[in-house]
Design a protein around this motif. Structure first.
Motif, short mmCIF file in Angstrom:
data_model
loop_
_atom_site.label_atom_id
_atom_site.label_comp_id
_atom_site.label_asym_id
_atom_site.label_seq_id
_atom_site.Cartn_x
_atom_site.Cartn_y
_atom_site.Cartn_z
N PRO A 64 5.20 13.62 -5.87
CA PRO A 64 4.21 12.66 -6.41
C PRO A 64 2.92 12.73 -5.61
CG PRO A 64 6.35 11.62 -6.08
CD PRO A 64 6.42 12.95 -5.42
N SER A 65 1.78 12.76 -6.31
CA SER A 65 0.49 12.84 -5.61
C SER A 65 -0.02 11.48 -5.17
CB SER A 65 -0.56 13.51 -6.50
OG SER A 65 -0.74 12.76 -7.69
N GLY A 66 0.64 10.43 -5.64
CA GLY A 66 0.20 9.08 -5.30
C GLY A 66 1.08 8.06 -5.99
N PRO A 67 0.78 6.79 -5.85
CA PRO A 67 1.63 5.75 -6.42
C PRO A 67 1.55 5.70 -7.94
CG PRO A 67 -0.37 4.80 -5.52
CD PRO A 67 -0.37 6.24 -5.12
N PRO A 68 2.63 5.31 -8.60
CA PRO A 68 2.56 5.06 -10.05
C PRO A 68 1.54 3.97 -10.35
CG PRO A 68 4.85 5.03 -9.24
CD PRO A 68 3.97 5.05 -8.03
N GLY A 69 1.07 3.93 -11.57
CA GLY A 69 0.02 3.00 -11.93
C GLY A 69 0.35 1.54 -11.63
N PHE A 70 1.57 1.12 -11.93
CA PHE A 70 1.91 -0.30 -11.72
C PHE A 70 1.96 -0.62 -10.23
CE2 PHE A 70 6.05 1.68 -11.37
CZ PHE A 70 6.75 0.89 -10.47
N VAL A 71 2.32 0.34 -9.39
CA VAL A 71 2.32 0.13 -7.94
C VAL A 71 0.89 0.12 -7.42
CG1 VAL A 71 3.05 1.05 -5.70
CG2 VAL A 71 4.60 1.17 -7.67
N ARG A 72 0.08 1.03 -7.92
CA ARG A 72 -1.32 1.12 -7.49
C ARG A 72 -2.05 -0.19 -7.76
NH1 ARG A 72 -4.13 3.98 -11.60
NH2 ARG A 72 -5.33 2.09 -12.01
N PHE A 99 0.82 -1.21 0.00
CA PHE A 99 0.00 0.00 0.00
C PHE A 99 0.85 1.26 0.00
CE2 PHE A 99 -2.73 3.04 2.56
CZ PHE A 99 -3.55 3.36 1.49
N TRP A 100 0.54 2.16 -0.94
CA TRP A 100 1.18 3.47 -1.01
C TRP A 100 0.04 4.48 -1.02
CZ3 TRP A 100 5.42 4.99 -5.14
CH2 TRP A 100 5.71 6.35 -5.03
N PRO A 101 -0.19 5.20 0.08
CA PRO A 101 -1.32 6.14 0.12
C PRO A 101 -1.05 7.37 -0.73
CG PRO A 101 -0.03 6.33 2.13
CD PRO A 101 0.54 5.16 1.37
N PRO A 131 -7.18 -0.33 -4.89
CA PRO A 131 -8.25 0.40 -4.22
C PRO A 131 -8.58 1.75 -4.84
CG PRO A 131 -6.28 0.31 -2.85
CD PRO A 131 -6.06 -0.64 -3.97
N TYR A 132 -7.58 2.46 -5.36
CA TYR A 132 -7.86 3.77 -5.95
C TYR A 132 -8.60 3.62 -7.28
CZ TYR A 132 -5.00 5.93 -2.37
OH TYR A 132 -4.50 6.36 -1.15
N GLY A 133 -8.23 2.62 -8.05
CA GLY A 133 -8.99 2.33 -9.27
C GLY A 133 -10.42 1.93 -8.95
N LEU A 134 -10.59 1.19 -7.84
CA LEU A 134 -11.93 0.79 -7.41
C LEU A 134 -12.77 2.01 -7.06
CD1 LEU A 134 -14.05 -1.27 -6.42
CD2 LEU A 134 -12.85 -1.32 -4.23
N SER A 135 -12.19 2.99 -6.39
CA SER A 135 -12.93 4.21 -6.05
C SER A 135 -13.47 4.89 -7.29
CB SER A 135 -12.04 5.18 -5.26
OG SER A 135 -11.76 4.70 -3.98
N ALA A 136 -12.63 5.00 -8.32
CA ALA A 136 -13.07 5.64 -9.56
C ALA A 136 -14.21 4.87 -10.20
CB ALA A 136 -11.89 5.75 -10.52
N ARG A 137 -14.11 3.54 -10.19
CA ARG A 137 -15.16 2.72 -10.78
C ARG A 137 -16.47 2.84 -9.98
NH1 ARG A 137 -16.11 -2.22 -13.63
NH2 ARG A 137 -18.37 -2.27 -13.71
N LEU A 138 -16.36 2.87 -8.64
CA LEU A 138 -17.55 3.00 -7.80
C LEU A 138 -18.28 4.31 -8.10
CD1 LEU A 138 -16.20 1.75 -4.35
CD2 LEU A 138 -18.04 0.71 -5.66
N VAL A 139 -17.55 5.39 -8.23
CA VAL A 139 -18.17 6.68 -8.51
C VAL A 139 -18.89 6.65 -9.85
CG1 VAL A 139 -17.71 9.11 -9.04
CG2 VAL A 139 -16.57 8.01 -7.09
N ARG A 182 6.32 -3.63 5.65
CA ARG A 182 7.07 -2.75 4.74
C ARG A 182 6.36 -1.43 4.50
NH1 ARG A 182 8.21 -6.27 -0.45
NH2 ARG A 182 6.08 -6.87 0.02
N GLY A 183 5.01 -1.46 4.46
CA GLY A 183 4.28 -0.24 4.18
C GLY A 183 3.94 0.57 5.42
N TRP A 184 4.08 -0.05 6.59
CA TRP A 184 3.62 0.60 7.81
C TRP A 184 4.43 1.83 8.17
CZ3 TRP A 184 -0.68 0.76 10.22
CH2 TRP A 184 -0.74 1.21 11.53
N ALA A 185 5.76 1.76 8.02
CA ALA A 185 6.61 2.86 8.46
C ALA A 185 6.27 4.15 7.74
CB ALA A 185 8.08 2.49 8.24
N SER A 186 6.08 4.08 6.41
CA SER A 186 5.78 5.30 5.66
C SER A 186 4.41 5.86 6.02
CB SER A 186 5.86 5.03 4.15
OG SER A 186 4.89 4.08 3.78
N TYR A 187 3.45 4.97 6.29
CA TYR A 187 2.12 5.47 6.62
C TYR A 187 2.09 6.10 8.00
CZ TYR A 187 -2.90 5.68 5.96
OH TYR A 187 -4.18 6.13 5.77
#
Length: 332
Positions: A237-245, A150-152, A272-280, A209-214
């Motif tokens: 960067p406003s968020g993760p690159p596409g392949f990371v997302r 996870f990269w917020p 999850p971010y792609g899911l948000s866009a689809r849900l909307v 691995r993701g906890w420290a940054s969050y």
């Protein structure tokens, strides 16, 4: 000359751009509005008059709020939407902003969907599925979010900062390599309205691995102008690159406990971010009546029936004294 549109999209950050792309792919006319010059026009979502002026110019069917700090923008934007007679939808899971919407417009004359994005939309659906798996009122329900890779986005971090004072202390789970944070999710607000007899506990965990940054944004300092400035520096960067997302995976487990037994619902998926866009995009295409609705009320059955399209796998289990129908009931 103004440009008429179907959707006025407030917020041109990471999630906002994904929503815009999803809507445009479906042929929806979108105008983006933000305080940044990269948007189609400058609008301050914290000011009702600023939003109302944009709605008057473009006359959309819906205004979609994808700004970060919804606690500052939700009610002003909804007030403008009610005055203009258009629908309102946001992607917030911030409990304070959801509570403010209910308080400001308990019987909104336009369709309102609060929290139509990850994580709240999926978590609330899992919570309701778990509650409906048990016979009779549940005493407790626990919703456990576990994220991997996870990269917020910066917007998610800003929203997290607004909830910093409500966060509990991080603790080590028995499972090796996992930590969890008590999470003041929006499920607490809506469950208290629908199920006042049930105690709700929400936990958020991330692989080590993701906890420290969050934690850098959530558990250390409180919401301060300095931290907000660091998250909004030009060029960052406003968020993760596409392949990371797309590699980000989640498991959401809701466990309800009642005197007659227990029941659980589990949702597993990716991006999850792609899911948000689809849900909307899907929600805006559904017939939603006036009033304030949560994702369960607006798109709950749709989210389950079209789980494959959303790349979600659902599991449900009940352990009670009686047999239960394991099919998904209508949610409301």
């Amino acid at each position: 000359m103004t440009r008429r549109c179907e959707v006025l999209l407030l917020g041109h950050g990471y999630t906002g751009r994904l929503i815009r792309a999803q809507l445009i792919d479906r042929g929806v006319e979108v105008v983006t509005a933000d305080l940044r010059s990269i948007a189609d026009e400058r609008v301050d979502a914290r000011a009702t008059e600023s939003v109302r002026a944009a709605l008057t110019r473009h006359r959309p069917r819906w205004v979609v709020n994808a700004t970060s700090r919804m606690i500052d923008t939700a009610v002003p934007t909804l007030c403008a939407a009610v005055a203009a007679g258009c629908g309102y939808l946001d992607v917030s899971g911030e409990p304070a902003s959801i509570a403010k919407l209910y308080k400001a417009f308990p019987a909104a004359p336009v369709p309102v969907v609060a929290g139509c994005g990850f994580e709240f939309a999926v978590g609330e659906t899992a919570l309701e599925q778990a509650l409906r798996s048990v016979s009779g009122p549940a005493r407790t329900v626990t919703v456990d979010y576990h994220m991997r890779n996870f990269w917020p986005s910066n917007g998610s971090a800003l929203s997290g900062l607004t909830m910093a004072d409500e966060l509990g202390r991080a603790a080590l789970l028995p499972t090796a390599g996992r930590y969890y944070q008590d999470w003041p999710g929006g499920e607490r607000v809506v469950a208290a309205r629908r199920h006042p007899e049930t105690s709700v506990d929400i936990r958020f965990s991330i692989g080590a691995r993701g906890w420290a940054s969050y934690l850098l944004g959530l558990a250390a300092p409180r919401d301060t102008p300095l931290l907000r400035s660091l998250l909004t520096l030009p060029g960052t960067p406003s968020g993760p690159p596409g392949f990371v997302r797309r590699r980000c995976a989640y498991t959401i487990t809701a466990l309800a406990t009642a005197p007659t037994g227990s029941g659980s619902a589990v949702a597993e998926g990716t991006d999850p971010y792609g899911l948000s866009a689809r849900l909307v995009a899907d929600a805006l295409a559904l017939p939603i009546p006036p009033g304030v609705h949560t994702p369960v009320q607006a798109i709950g059955p749709h989210l389950i029936e079209h789980a494959t399209d959303f790349r979600i796998t659902w599991h449900r289990r009940a352990t009670t004294r009686h047999d239960h129908d394991d099919s998904h009931p209508a949610l409301g």
